[in-house]
Scaffold this motif. Structure first.
Motif, mmCIF file in Angstrom:
data_model
loop_
_atom_site.group_PDB
_atom_site.id
_atom_site.type_symbol
_atom_site.label_atom_id
_atom_site.label_comp_id
_atom_site.label_asym_id
_atom_site.label_seq_id
_atom_site.Cartn_x
_atom_site.Cartn_y
_atom_site.Cartn_z
ATOM 1 N N THR A 127 1.791 -2.032 -10.659
ATOM 2 C CA THR A 127 0.868 -1.181 -9.906
ATOM 3 C C THR A 127 -0.536 -1.270 -10.487
ATOM 4 O OG1 THR A 127 2.632 0.358 -9.310
ATOM 5 C CG2 THR A 127 0.363 1.195 -9.208
ATOM 6 N N ALA A 159 -6.355 4.234 -3.214
ATOM 7 C CA ALA A 159 -4.941 4.495 -3.462
ATOM 8 C C ALA A 159 -4.366 3.365 -4.314
ATOM 9 C CB ALA A 159 -4.185 4.590 -2.132
ATOM 10 N N SER A 196 -5.740 1.493 3.803
ATOM 11 C CA SER A 196 -5.952 2.646 2.937
ATOM 12 C C SER A 196 -6.139 2.206 1.498
ATOM 13 C CB SER A 196 -4.760 3.608 3.038
ATOM 14 O OG SER A 196 -3.562 2.936 2.681
ATOM 15 N N GLY A 197 -5.470 1.136 1.108
ATOM 16 C CA GLY A 197 -5.698 0.539 -0.196
ATOM 17 C C GLY A 197 -6.563 -0.680 0.014
ATOM 18 N N ASN A 233 0.836 -1.193 0.000
ATOM 19 C CA ASN A 233 0.000 0.000 0.000
ATOM 20 C C ASN A 233 0.872 1.245 0.000
ATOM 21 O OD1 ASN A 233 0.961 0.262 2.615
ATOM 22 N ND2 ASN A 233 -0.959 -0.373 3.601
ATOM 23 N N GLY A 234 0.198 2.383 0.134
ATOM 24 C CA GLY A 234 0.940 3.643 0.041
ATOM 25 C C GLY A 234 1.960 3.842 1.133
ATOM 26 N N GLN A 262 0.654 -1.318 -5.157
ATOM 27 C CA GLN A 262 1.900 -1.499 -5.873
ATOM 28 C C GLN A 262 2.439 -2.932 -5.734
ATOM 29 O OE1 GLN A 262 4.268 1.519 -4.031
ATOM 30 N NE2 GLN A 262 3.400 3.194 -5.259
ATOM 31 N N ASN A 294 -8.540 -3.556 -7.351
ATOM 32 C CA ASN A 294 -8.277 -2.475 -6.398
ATOM 33 C C ASN A 294 -9.579 -1.722 -6.181
ATOM 34 O OD1 ASN A 294 -7.450 -0.290 -4.920
ATOM 35 N ND2 ASN A 294 -5.649 0.160 -6.166
#
Length: 868
Positions: free
Chosen positions: A851, A803, A756-757, A45-46, A806, A799
């Motif tokens: 991604t 966000a 968050s993702g 994730n981010g 990746q 997804n």
């Protein structure tokens, strides 16, 4: 062994006490076997955290197909007006029980003018008929089982020349499946000798034929030609798993043992008419003899012994002998055989345990931190709260036959809330189903992953243990080892990871006043044995054919056995006034419904025609058993909704119409269980909320499955990193009062993580019957497949967050009894996006997709072929 694995061969995953396995490929799966697995994906994730997600499980049910092999062609010389005896062996090559009709037709009926072509049973496959009662079909044979027959061919006294006989075995399950042999008969007025080889074994004290047992080999010759057979020679090259017993050779025409140490041409004995025999043993694997002359109409035999070698594996040991007259080769003997029984042994430890290796060397656990060879896998590395502890174990098949192994784990004193799962040798792919087939002596590694609860108290010292057991799928024997953790539990930082029974019937009384004499209850697929006594009350010795007066229902099997377990079709000779014990073993199918079945057991004299019968009864028990699969780990964003698909299967034999279906464990999150009524794997507006099987019209029939969708919604105020575990539980009390026979697979727990993702992983399938790349409609639901057909899988990572995800990687494995294939290029893998790459072997697949942006998907399609 849990009941489900005996009734409907399926593998399921539950939180603890779970039965698990991995993929491997060599044997065709039996009819009714369930093939299935999950895929795994990882991404970042981010914040740079690596997150693991698992897909739903897709399953396919193997259907029964027919197969048969008939062996082998015979070439015989026969005198005018004579008889030939032609042995054949029928093998059921299908994946379920079947019987086979038998036909024999002379190609040109004007050449030999064959007056009779009659089949007789040869259950021990020694080339000699067991009974004088003709047959036209085999009994029901289990998959892989063999049955012998002998054709008696009688030719006219005016016959000349030669002709062939076409012999055919045809499946009763599928009349289009056949196997053909061709027997050739040639008329001759010269010397003719028929050689029959017989191999018998006296099994050990447990009735098991195994290494070290003694085999009696008899070579019987019969001169049926019109002239004497001069310089008659026989040579027998023993199989490598048989060792000749010196001094054991005896000629029927002389007393005393033959001399193994004479030269090959030295005379060892002379009979009453001046015929001599020269016996030879070459101190290796070859024995033989030469008789100076065998007069027309004379017969005799040479008998010797051999021992089954220490390295003999389970299965059939075959042997045939060759013969010649005055240096001219004659047709060889029949192929005689013995069967070495299966002996099962399994091991699980921190290193490969193989009694044939001294010292034991080989595969060693890579996670064991203490002394090797102590049967305990110890891990000492400190972990954080909620962390995972990996214990790698080594499984070894020490049987003398190929076997598949299952795994189970029992928590001894790991903290409450710890979850366990097994993964394969790659350390990633979940194990679903049996591990195997594993070759004799083969070792494989598996890893037990224990995930601690996030609220476990930090401690500097621990002594957590769990017992891991591996069980032979073929025999039920097992071995256990220990997973031990003695590292510290550290206060947690951010470390989110994925966690997954005599005399009834005396006289002419077949029934007890119309009722069966003996009624025995059994479970589906479990044999019932009736011990029967056959008394010869006649004035002379007699033999009696064994049969069932009324055929059994489809799928049922019966075997008549001697006390040592030898399968027979008649009693053998019983002297006047004596008796013989016969064991009748009746087995209902593994999917048999509850009820009563009459067993009409019959014996008949081939000499006098006298017969008698007894009626017993088998009652198949009601079996209540349901299972739900599989634990999943999913992600959701704050205020998000996630739908988790689970499969519920009725592995019993009674329709389930009542039983609570509840959900628990959620606190801040909320959840509800829906019935996927149209079975499309998607929650629709018409799909009802369910809390009991009573909410499902018609209930759940035996062998059927249904899909539940567990919808969980998270609060909008949820904090990233928070997780909850929701559990779906099926009551152990079914249909109001009946107990589920195996409650260990009645619950499944799903971990929902706030991140968050948000990536969801879904797996679909369709059947590519011809393995030619044909396009079908993908589904999440159970499908039917036959051995040799292909299954196309789609694994899709979406997804659904806000966000980018990746470094998205999808891992999957071929289920048990399958291997990954590209169909010769017609069904190669397909990757999305197009820049994705994949590493593929016959057993595993790993694809990298880079991604994946919010709202986008990455996917991989690939094909597996079911072993044939």
């Amino acid at each position: 062994m849990s009941y489900q694995s005996k009734f409907l061969r399926t593998a399921s995953v539950a939180a603890i006490g779970i039965v698990l396995g991995t993929s491997a490929h060599a044997l065709s799966p039996e009819a009714g076997a369930v093939i299935g697995n999950q895929a795994v994906a990882t991404y970042q994730n981010g914040a740079g955290d690596t997150i693991t997600v698992t897909s739903n499980t897709v399953e396919t049910l193997v259907q029964q197909v027919a197969g048969v092999t008939l062996t082998s062609d015979n070439t015989e010389t026969i005198a005018p007006g004579g008889k030939a005896f032609l042995p054949h062996v029928i093998t059921n090559d299908g994946n379920g029980p079947d019987s086979f009709t038998l036909t024999a037709i002379e190609t040109d009926t004007g050449t030999l003018d064959t007056t009779n072509l009659v089949f007789y049973p040869d259950a021990n496959m020694d080339g000699v008929a067991d009974s004088s009662t003709p047959i036209t079909s085999t009994p029901v044979l289990a998959n892989g089982e063999q049955f012998g027959v002998v054709i008696e061919a009688t030719v006219a006294s005016t016959a000349t020349g030669s002709d062939s006989i076409t012999v055919t075995a045809t499946s009763s399950l599928d009349g289009s499946v056949t196997s053909v042999n061709t027997d050739t008969l040639t008329i001759s007025t010269d010397a003719i000798v028929e050689l029959v080889k017989n191999m018998t074994v006296d099994p050990g004290v447990n009735g098991i034929v195994d290494a070290g047992d003694e085999v009696t080999i008899t070579l019987t010759y019969n001169s049926s030609g019109l002239t004497a057979a001069n310089n008659y020679s026989v040579q027998d090259i023993l199989d490598g798993d048989l060792t000749f017993v010196p001094g054991s050779a005896v000629w029927s025409d002389a007393s005393g043992a033959l001399d193994d140490n004479n030269t090959p041409t030295a005379i060892d004995a002379t009979n009453g008419v001046g015929e001599t025999i020269a016996w030879d043993y070459d101190d290796a694997q070859t024995v033989g003899f030469t008789i100076s002359s065998v007069g027309s109409g004379r017969s005799g035999s040479v008998t010797f012994k051999a021992v089954i070698g220490a390295t003999a594996n389970a299965g059939i040991i075959q042997n045939a002998a060759t013969q010649s007259v005055d240096g001219v080769a004659f047709p060889p003997s029949n192929t005689a055989q013995i069967t070495v029984d299966e002996q099962y042994a399994v091991a699980i430890a921190d290193t490969a345990i193989n009694p044939d290796l001294t010292p034991n060397t080989g595969t060693v656990s890579s996670t064991d931190d203490d002394a090797a060879n102590n049967d305990v896998v110890t891990e000492s590395t400190d972990v954080y709260q909620g962390g995972v502890i990996k214990h790698e174990f080594v499984l070894t098949n020490n049987s003398n036959a190929t076997d598949s192994l299952t795994l189970s784990v029992n928590n001894v004193d790991y903290p409450a809330g710890t979850t366990f799962r097994f993964v394969g040798a790659d350390g990633v792919t979940p194990i679903v189903g049996p591990i195997g087939p594993m070759a004799i002596g083969e070792s494989r590694t598996v890893t037990l992953i224990a995930q601690l609860p996030t609220d476990v108290a930090p401690t500097a010292t621990t002594d957590y243990t769990a017992t891991v057991t591996t069980t032979s799928q073929a025999s039920g024997i097992s071995d256990s080892s220990t997973a031990e953790f003695n590292g510290a539990v550290l206060a947690s930082a951010v470390d989110l990871e994925n966690a997954v029974l005599g005399s009834e019937g005396d006289g002419a009384n077949p029934t007890n006043a119309g009722a069966p004499w003996v009624t025995t209850a059994t479970d589906p697929g479990q044999p019932v044995t009736y011990e029967m006594v056959v008394q010869n009350n006649g004035p002379v010795s007699d033999t009696y054919t064994l049969s069932l007066g009324t055929p059994l229902p489809a799928g049922w099997t019966v075997e008549f056995q001697l006390a040592d377990g030898t399968v027979v079709s008649n009693t053998g000779t019983i002297p006047a006034g004596s008796s013989e014990s016969i064991f009748v073993v009746v087995t209902p199918p593994e999917d048999e419904l509850p009820g009563d079945t009459l067993i009409d057991i019959n014996v008949a004299s081939a000499v006098s025609g006298q017969s008698d019968s007894i009626t017993n009864q088998v009652t198949v028990n009601e079996i209540y058993n349901v299972q739900i699969i599989d634990d999943q780990t999913v992600q959701a964003s704050p205020g998000g909704v996630v739908d988790i698909l689970h499969t519920v299967t009725n592995t019993g034999n009674v329709t389930i119409t009542d039983g609570a279906i509840t959900e628990s464990g959620l606190s801040g999150f909320s959840g509800a269980i829906f019935y996927d009524a149209n079975n499309d794997g998607v929650l629709d507006a018409t799909d009802p909320v369910v809390a009991d099987f009573a909410d499902i019209a018609g209930g759940l029939a035996p062998g059927d499955s249904l899909s539940l969708i567990y919808r969980v919604q998270t609060p909008s105020t949820s904090t990233v990193g928070v997780s909850e575990i929701g559990t779906i539980t099926i009551s152990n009390t079914l249909n109001l009062t009946q107990a589920d026979v195996d409650g260990s697979d009645n619950a499944t727990s799903d971990t929902i993580q706030i991140i968050s993702g948000d990536v969801t992983l879904t797996k679909y399938q369709y059947i590519d019957a011809n393995c030619d790349g044909s396009v079908g409609t993908f589904t999440k639901t159970r499908l039917d497949v036959e051995p040799g057909q292909c299954i196309r899988y789609l694994v899709e990572a979406e997804n659904t967050g806000s966000a980018p995800a990746q470094n998205v990687v999808i891992n999957d494995a071929a289920p048990a009894y399958t291997s990954i294939t590209n169909c010769g290029g017609a069904c190669a893998e397909a990757l999305v996006p197009g820049t994705s790459t994949a590493t593929i072997s016959a057993t595993n697949l790993s694809s990298s997709h880079g991604t994946v942006l919010p709202g986008s998907k990455a996917s991989v399609e690939f094909t597996v072929q079911v072993d044939n």
